[in-house]
Design an enzyme around this catalytic site. Sequence first.
Site, mmCIF file in Angstrom:
data_model
loop_
_atom_site.group_PDB
_atom_site.id
_atom_site.type_symbol
_atom_site.label_atom_id
_atom_site.label_comp_id
_atom_site.label_asym_id
_atom_site.label_seq_id
_atom_site.Cartn_x
_atom_site.Cartn_y
_atom_site.Cartn_z
ATOM 1 N N VAL A 111 -24.652 -17.739 -24.300
ATOM 2 C CA VAL A 111 -23.678 -17.108 -25.189
ATOM 3 C C VAL A 111 -22.515 -18.071 -25.419
ATOM 4 O O VAL A 111 -22.164 -18.860 -24.546
ATOM 5 C CB VAL A 111 -23.183 -15.787 -24.579
ATOM 6 C CG1 VAL A 111 -21.875 -15.324 -25.190
ATOM 7 C CG2 VAL A 111 -24.249 -14.710 -24.741
ATOM 8 N N PHE B 3 -23.344 1.270 6.375
ATOM 9 C CA PHE B 3 -23.194 -0.139 6.006
ATOM 10 C C PHE B 3 -23.958 -0.431 4.711
ATOM 11 O O PHE B 3 -25.122 -0.092 4.580
ATOM 12 C CB PHE B 3 -23.719 -1.016 7.145
ATOM 13 C CG PHE B 3 -23.753 -2.493 6.859
ATOM 14 C CD1 PHE B 3 -22.583 -3.214 6.671
ATOM 15 C CD2 PHE B 3 -24.961 -3.168 6.768
ATOM 16 C CE1 PHE B 3 -22.617 -4.568 6.403
ATOM 17 C CE2 PHE B 3 -25.007 -4.530 6.506
ATOM 18 C CZ PHE B 3 -23.827 -5.232 6.325
ATOM 19 N N GLN B 4 -23.273 -1.024 3.745
ATOM 20 C CA GLN B 4 -23.818 -1.392 2.439
ATOM 21 C C GLN B 4 -24.232 -0.190 1.591
ATOM 22 O O GLN B 4 -24.990 -0.321 0.631
ATOM 23 C CB GLN B 4 -25.011 -2.355 2.570
ATOM 24 C CG GLN B 4 -24.617 -3.722 3.132
ATOM 25 C CD GLN B 4 -25.734 -4.748 3.055
ATOM 26 O OE1 GLN B 4 -26.903 -4.414 3.264
ATOM 27 N NE2 GLN B 4 -25.390 -5.987 2.765
ATOM 28 N N PHE C 225 -16.045 -21.171 -27.194
ATOM 29 C CA PHE C 225 -16.017 -20.057 -28.131
ATOM 30 C C PHE C 225 -14.757 -19.225 -27.918
ATOM 31 O O PHE C 225 -14.119 -18.779 -28.882
ATOM 32 C CB PHE C 225 -17.266 -19.187 -27.968
ATOM 33 C CG PHE C 225 -17.535 -18.292 -29.139
ATOM 34 C CD1 PHE C 225 -18.235 -18.757 -30.237
ATOM 35 C CD2 PHE C 225 -17.085 -16.984 -29.158
ATOM 36 C CE1 PHE C 225 -18.481 -17.939 -31.331
ATOM 37 C CE2 PHE C 225 -17.317 -16.160 -30.243
ATOM 38 C CZ PHE C 225 -18.027 -16.640 -31.334
ATOM 39 N N GLU D 281 -29.610 -12.090 -7.509
ATOM 40 C CA GLU D 281 -30.349 -11.000 -8.131
ATOM 41 C C GLU D 281 -30.067 -10.879 -9.632
ATOM 42 O O GLU D 281 -30.947 -10.466 -10.394
ATOM 43 C CB GLU D 281 -30.038 -9.672 -7.432
ATOM 44 C CG GLU D 281 -30.576 -9.559 -6.014
ATOM 45 C CD GLU D 281 -29.611 -10.099 -4.962
ATOM 46 O OE1 GLU D 281 -29.882 -9.930 -3.761
ATOM 47 O OE2 GLU D 281 -28.567 -10.686 -5.361
#
Length: 573
Positions: free
Chosen positions: A381, A112-113, A466, A50
């Site tokens: 980045v 749950f969750q 970096f 996601e």
Amino acid sequence: MTRTAAEFLVEALEQTGVKRVYGVVGDSLNGFTDALRRKKSIDWIHMRHEEAAAFAAGAEAHLTGKLAVCAGSCGPGNLHLINGLFDCQRNGVPVLAIAAHIPSSEIGIDYFQATHPESLFKECSHYVELVSSPTQLPQILKRAIRVAIAKRGVAVIVVPGDIALMKLDADVPQWMVPAAPVIRPSQGEIGHLADFLNGASRVTLFCGAGCAGAHTEAIELARKLKAPIVHAFRGKEFIEYDNPYDVGMTGLIGFSSGYAAMKDCDALLMLGTDFPYRAFYPETAKIAQVDVRPEALGNRCSIHLGLLGTVKDTLDALLPAIKEKTDTSHLSDALADYKKARKDLDALAESSLNSNIIHPQYVTRLVNELAADDAIFTCDVGTPTIWTARYLKVNGKRRIIGSFNHGSMANGMLHAIGAQAAYPNRQVISMSGDGGFTMMMGDFITLSQMGLPVKVIVLNNGTLAFVEMEMKASGFLDTGTDLKNPNFALMADAMGIRGIRVEKPQELKSALEAALAQKGPALVDVVSARQELAMPPKTTLDQAYHFGMFTMKAVLDGRARELIDLAKVNLSR
């Protein structure tokens, strides 16, 4: 008309102009994804994570300027969206996130969750609200869409899975998308700004992402004022091209010429930028700022004048009041500095015939030369951002996307997914670091599964480069930065994607040409120099001292050989 809440949501998004939704399916999202399947008007972009979905949606919104959508299932599913949504919010792009939720009857009893997404998403959005009954959906959805578009940021609607399946008797509204307004300071404020600029002798313009659409006006202002133009990285794609007043960037990854042009002026005009690094602002110059966001005015430095308005609309009103200057000394000095800085940087992007080291500057220069005129570039980045900023050239058609405000690792390939989905016929190139690429490597297979011909260039230097430089510049021995990488080209081949590994600079150009010519996705695994230094535009005595402390510690720690390698990489071309 009676339909389910999920069907209403899909039809409303279609009416808004949404073409695709990025996400990962899950039980609490089933009503929504099934409505998408049946309606067939909006594509579901099947991601592997996601977080990747939110970054991809952000890239689409950045490129199109239109609302993009991502979705996650309840609990861990929508929590994964948060990092990508922070990036969208800080980049100022319109994104709607659909956060599916546990059954409404189970909220508040540690199901749950269970999480509280209406609280969790507050910090990374302009608007977040829980839909507790289907009759609330129309008003909450309409407001979320308006806010995301008008405020140019994130809005989140939280929809329990059972609510999505309930019946809703409501018509989809015909109007939900506000047009961009004209925002301009009053004539009196315009007059104050004109007096400020007309009364100065050495003006520098500092341009950021807010200069999108204002290229012509900014160049004309620079011409009248005989002012050099410095840009922040997010302003690069909008202001750097066809610009005879360009003197480069400033900041940690910028040019010495950009730094000097800001330090040497007596008046600085900031246009659409909220540049965060205070050390790079002038100490004695008077500063004026134009921005569409009131919170940005005077946010980073003390200003003498702040005007609320879009850059284009403000400059349109300002230009007639500007008296053309004749003294070109400040501009000439800045342009001479830029010519020297550019020559020095370009010298680092060469590769001798007998070299056995692939320098990242050379990689980026070749990508720039070989890429299409309207290519879309994304960059991770870290050091890929440095090389992109310094060696990729824009022309008004090319675009550059990165996590320039949020600074998240692993954004490059994920942004490329959204860019390619939105523009399937344009060349999309991800300039990825090995650290960022491996962090979210699971979505590499999305390129194959969704038929996205993204070209991924991986700078495989075996370190979080970096961070390693930051440690050395601060006097620390680099620790925990080593990366034990696979052969990324073989991994790509195993996934059904063209993979090419390059270990010698003499092989690089042909490898890049082959990858860019590939009809489908491709990956180029570039085994590049580990200890490549990227010097800031201004090196302080404190930095020199701490770097000296690092070298002493390295010798005492038995790592003198690494110092020899460091010298070889950076002193020989």
